[in-house]
Design a protein around this motif. Structure first.
Motif, mmCIF file in Angstrom:
data_model
loop_
_atom_site.group_PDB
_atom_site.id
_atom_site.type_symbol
_atom_site.label_atom_id
_atom_site.label_comp_id
_atom_site.label_asym_id
_atom_site.label_seq_id
_atom_site.Cartn_x
_atom_site.Cartn_y
_atom_site.Cartn_z
ATOM 1 N N ILE A 127 2.868 8.936 -4.637
ATOM 2 C CA ILE A 127 1.835 7.895 -4.578
ATOM 3 C C ILE A 127 0.579 8.319 -5.339
ATOM 4 O O ILE A 127 -0.025 7.520 -6.044
ATOM 5 N N GLN A 128 0.222 9.587 -5.208
ATOM 6 C CA GLN A 128 -0.973 10.056 -5.913
ATOM 7 C C GLN A 128 -0.609 10.759 -7.226
ATOM 8 O O GLN A 128 -1.318 10.649 -8.214
ATOM 9 N N GLU A 152 -4.392 15.000 -0.940
ATOM 10 C CA GLU A 152 -5.410 15.122 0.120
ATOM 11 C C GLU A 152 -5.408 16.509 0.744
ATOM 12 O O GLU A 152 -6.365 16.903 1.396
ATOM 13 N N SER A 203 0.854 -1.185 0.000
ATOM 14 C CA SER A 203 0.000 0.000 0.000
ATOM 15 C C SER A 203 0.889 1.234 0.000
ATOM 16 O O SER A 203 2.105 1.129 0.218
ATOM 17 N N GLY A 204 0.259 2.365 -0.220
ATOM 18 C CA GLY A 204 1.018 3.604 -0.231
ATOM 19 C C GLY A 204 1.691 3.871 1.102
ATOM 20 O O GLY A 204 2.904 4.123 1.175
ATOM 21 N N ALA A 205 0.900 3.782 2.166
ATOM 22 C CA ALA A 205 1.450 4.068 3.493
ATOM 23 C C ALA A 205 2.614 3.136 3.812
ATOM 24 O O ALA A 205 3.601 3.535 4.445
ATOM 25 N N GLU A 220 5.037 15.915 -1.136
ATOM 26 C CA GLU A 220 4.347 15.545 -2.381
ATOM 27 C C GLU A 220 4.564 16.691 -3.369
ATOM 28 O O GLU A 220 4.365 17.847 -3.005
ATOM 29 N N ASP A 251 7.043 11.772 -2.258
ATOM 30 C CA ASP A 251 5.885 10.889 -2.249
ATOM 31 C C ASP A 251 5.069 11.139 -3.518
ATOM 32 O O ASP A 251 4.366 12.140 -3.637
ATOM 33 N N VAL A 291 5.699 4.367 2.148
ATOM 34 C CA VAL A 291 6.218 5.526 2.888
ATOM 35 C C VAL A 291 6.974 5.047 4.124
ATOM 36 O O VAL A 291 8.087 5.501 4.413
ATOM 37 N N PHE A 338 0.029 14.730 3.008
ATOM 38 C CA PHE A 338 -0.616 13.466 3.385
ATOM 39 C C PHE A 338 0.294 12.330 2.955
ATOM 40 O O PHE A 338 0.669 12.233 1.786
ATOM 41 N N HIS A 339 0.644 11.463 3.911
ATOM 42 C CA HIS A 339 1.561 10.370 3.568
ATOM 43 C C HIS A 339 1.073 9.019 4.068
ATOM 44 O O HIS A 339 1.854 8.075 4.137
ATOM 45 N N GLY A 340 -0.198 8.938 4.464
ATOM 46 C CA GLY A 340 -0.726 7.650 4.897
ATOM 47 C C GLY A 340 -1.214 7.705 6.328
ATOM 48 O O GLY A 340 -1.080 8.715 7.023
ATOM 49 N N LYS A 364 -0.792 3.244 -5.741
ATOM 50 C CA LYS A 364 -2.039 3.495 -6.485
ATOM 51 C C LYS A 364 -2.066 2.842 -7.880
ATOM 52 O O LYS A 364 -2.240 1.643 -7.984
HETATM 53 N N1 PMP Z 1 0.774 9.274 0.134
HETATM 54 C C1 PMP Z 1 -0.037 9.975 -0.664
HETATM 55 C C2 PMP Z 1 0.498 11.177 -1.379
HETATM 56 C C3 PMP Z 1 -1.368 9.592 -0.832
HETATM 57 O O1 PMP Z 1 -2.180 10.310 -1.615
HETATM 58 C C4 PMP Z 1 -1.834 8.434 -0.161
HETATM 59 C C5 PMP Z 1 -3.268 7.972 -0.287
HETATM 60 N N2 PMP Z 1 -4.215 8.921 -0.524
HETATM 61 C C6 PMP Z 1 -0.939 7.734 0.649
HETATM 62 C C7 PMP Z 1 0.351 8.183 0.771
HETATM 63 C C8 PMP Z 1 -1.361 6.499 1.366
HETATM 64 O O2 PMP Z 1 -1.603 5.472 0.476
HETATM 65 P P1 PMP Z 1 -2.495 4.217 0.923
HETATM 66 O O3 PMP Z 1 -3.891 4.736 1.099
HETATM 67 O O4 PMP Z 1 -2.361 3.245 -0.207
HETATM 68 O O5 PMP Z 1 -1.912 3.717 2.195
#
Ligand code: PMP
Length: 526
Positions: free
Chosen positions: A320-321, A290, A119-121, A285, A318, A124, A210-212, A347
């Motif tokens: 991720i998005q 978020e 997952s993203g978190a 980011e 980051d 991270v 936002f990083h999780g 993602k």
């Molecule tokens: N970092 C960023 C920039 C995100 O947008 C998100 C999810 N919105 C995350 C980390 C966390 O990812 P996940 O929901 O897959 O844990």
């Protein structure tokens, strides 16, 4: 089984209640491209145009036929999904392909090593853990080097080739003893170094970031509602505002410190200082998702990069998005001239079917021992790696047509959002973003005339109520960003058509008219 359990909601019933209040508790039964299907009262499929795009996880849309075909082929061919602790050539190929693209975008040939996650978190947290391992090792390497210098000073004093001048005692606030002249000096240096090295690392992150939501990553996420209750479980982060470079100087002045050692020069012992690596990492980011679709300015990017270089603080970018082509390049940050020590991707990496993420770390920071202390049962599996390879192939083919589509479709969508904003400046505050990562911000409605609108705004639900109306009245799905609820997000796939953009224009115009006329009774929330 307790018969009541069959009817009791046990899977986040409170959240379901909240969704119900804004008419958002819809069950989708099928997804295809930018469309999700719900069932109407007669059990017929009704299409919903999906602008939430799996919160940015669907760069090629729901159930993209080519990705689905690949998934089928993998499953039908009996791909060994769970073959942990074996050679994973597909993971290696994926890492190599990511490197090839990143090298092209960054204009470097330094390898980035890949650690896969789910997952993203998690990606991270892998990056944060790696950065901390690296920091701890750097601290011990510095302490070892300083200890060797102390040892040399001890030998020189013992054999009479060096003396300890008064300045050394003054510097360390100790006194010259009657006997061994180095004893209090070494004691004080050891004490101060011990204290300094034991200090918890400092993480830097941007306000609005936002990083999780895992134990570590949530402390790096600015939104206090997510973070505060769990503060005692996590790391120490300092949030720096964008557009105020002097804030970084303040942080540096407050946090920086040194480790001490000794050297011998011209027959005299001297105290030497080495910078203590107190900063574990700076997370950012390139476009805050978020936090309300906020694009990091080139100026902020430059200031952060300079700070990171000057303080030897690793940058975790980051993506991720923002990554995976959404803004027209694999890394959105490659357009701002940022150079990450780490990148996180998730993602869309799994093609909308697999749960996959990756943390990349540049060779100069890489610590091979990390591979022995970090893993997950599910990470680096064949299914998600092969699908991620497919996603990269689709992004890269035809000279990067998908990237160009993201840029072109994004520009068309942005122009339309801008058109609505210009027509309703009293209601619409801003349009932001890049490529297919766009935000439409409304003015605050907490003083609105209409009670339904005012109360929704006061309760922090304004964006959700607007999303409810868009869904129920216009069959358009989107949501506010998690931490900026007056901003609606638009993150559709590259397949976005002009007709789909036209439908959004009509729907957003209707919302703006309702807000302008304060006709809250026209909001359709079920
Ligand atoms: N970092 C960023 C920039 C995100 O947008 C998100 C999810 N919105 C995350 C980390 C966390 O990812 P996940 O929901 O897959 O844990």
């Amino acid at each position: 089984m307790n018969p009541e359990l069959a009817v009791t909601e046990l899977a986040e019933p409170y959240l379901r209640g909240l969704l119900t209040s804004a008419g958002l508790d819809v069950e989708y039964v099928r997804g295809e491209g930018n469309t999700l299907y719900r069932l109407d009262a007669k059990g017929q499929e009704t299409p919903v145009l999906d602008y939430a795009g799996g919160y940015g996880s669907l760069i090629f849309g729901h159930n993209n036929p080519e990705i689905v075909a690949r998934a089928r082929e993998l499953v039908d061919g009996g791909v060994p999904v769970h073959a942990q602790f074996s050679f994973h050539p597909y993971a290696n190929r994926l890492a190599a392909e990511l490197n090839r693209i990143i090298h092209r975008e960054l204009g470097t040939d330094e390898p980035y090593y890949a650690t896969f996650a789910n997952s993203g978190a998690e990606a991270v947290e892998a990056a944060v853990k790696h950065a901390e391992l690296d920091r701890v090792l750097r601290v011990s390497e510095t302490l070892e080097e300083l200890a060797a210098g102390v040892e040399r000073a001890r030998t020189a004093v013992d054999d009479g080739s060096a003396t300890v001048p008064d300045a050394v005692y003054a510097q360390l606030a100790t006194e010259r003893p009657a006997d061994d002249p180095l004893a209090p000096v070494i004691d004080e240096i050891t004490r101060r170094n011990g204290e300094r090295a034991a200090q918890a690392p400092v993480f830097l992150a941007l306000e609005g970031g936002f990083h999780g939501k895992l134990m570590g990553s949530v402390q790096l996420t600015h939104n206090e509602a997510y973070r505060a209750p769990f503060a005692a479980l996590g790391v120490r982060a300092r949030f720096v505002p964008r557009g105020r470079p002097e804030a970084l100087d303040e942080v540096l002045a407050q946090e920086r410190g040194v480790l001490l050692g000794l050297t011998v020069e011209d027959g005299e012992v001297r105290v030497v200082e080495r910078e203590h690596p107190v900063f574990c990492a700076f997370l950012l980011e390139p476009i805050q998702g978020e936090g309300g679709i906020q694009v990091l300015s080139d100026e902020d990017a430059r200031i952060i990069q300079e700070f990171a270089d000057a303080t030897d603080c690793p940058l975790i970018i980051d993506e991720i998005q923002s990554g995976l082509g959404r803004t027209g390049t694999l890394l959105a940050s490659s357009q701002t001239g940022l150079r990450g020590d780490y990148y996180t991707l998730a993602k869309s990496l799994g093609g909308g079917l697999a749960k996959a993420s990756v943390m990349l770390v540049r060779q100069t920071r890489y610590r091979a021992q990390f591979e022995l202390v970090h893993s997950s049962t599910f990470a680096k599996d064949a299914f998600s790696c092969y699908l991620a390879l497919k996603v990269l192939e689709m992004l890269e083919r035809d000279g990067g047509r998908a990237y160009r589509q993201a840029t072109e479709r994004g520009a068309a969508l942005q122009a339309t959002l801008e058109k609505v904003r210009t027509a309703f400046p009293d209601v619409a505050k801003d349009v932001r973003g890049r490529g297919l990562m766009l935000g439409f911000e409304f003015h605050d409605q907490s003083e609105a005339e209409h009670p339904a609108i005012r109360e929704a705004a006061a309760g922090g639900l304004f964006g959700y109520v607007i999303a409810g109306h868009l869904l129920n009245r216009h069959s358009i799905r989107t949501f506010p960003t998690a931490s900026a609820v007056n901003t609606l997000r638009f993150e559709p796939s590259v397949l976005l058509t002009d007709e789909e953009i036209g439908r959004l224009e009509e729907a957003l115009t209707d919302v703006c008219v309702i807000l302008r006329e304060q006709a809250g009774e026209r909001l359709v929330l079920s």
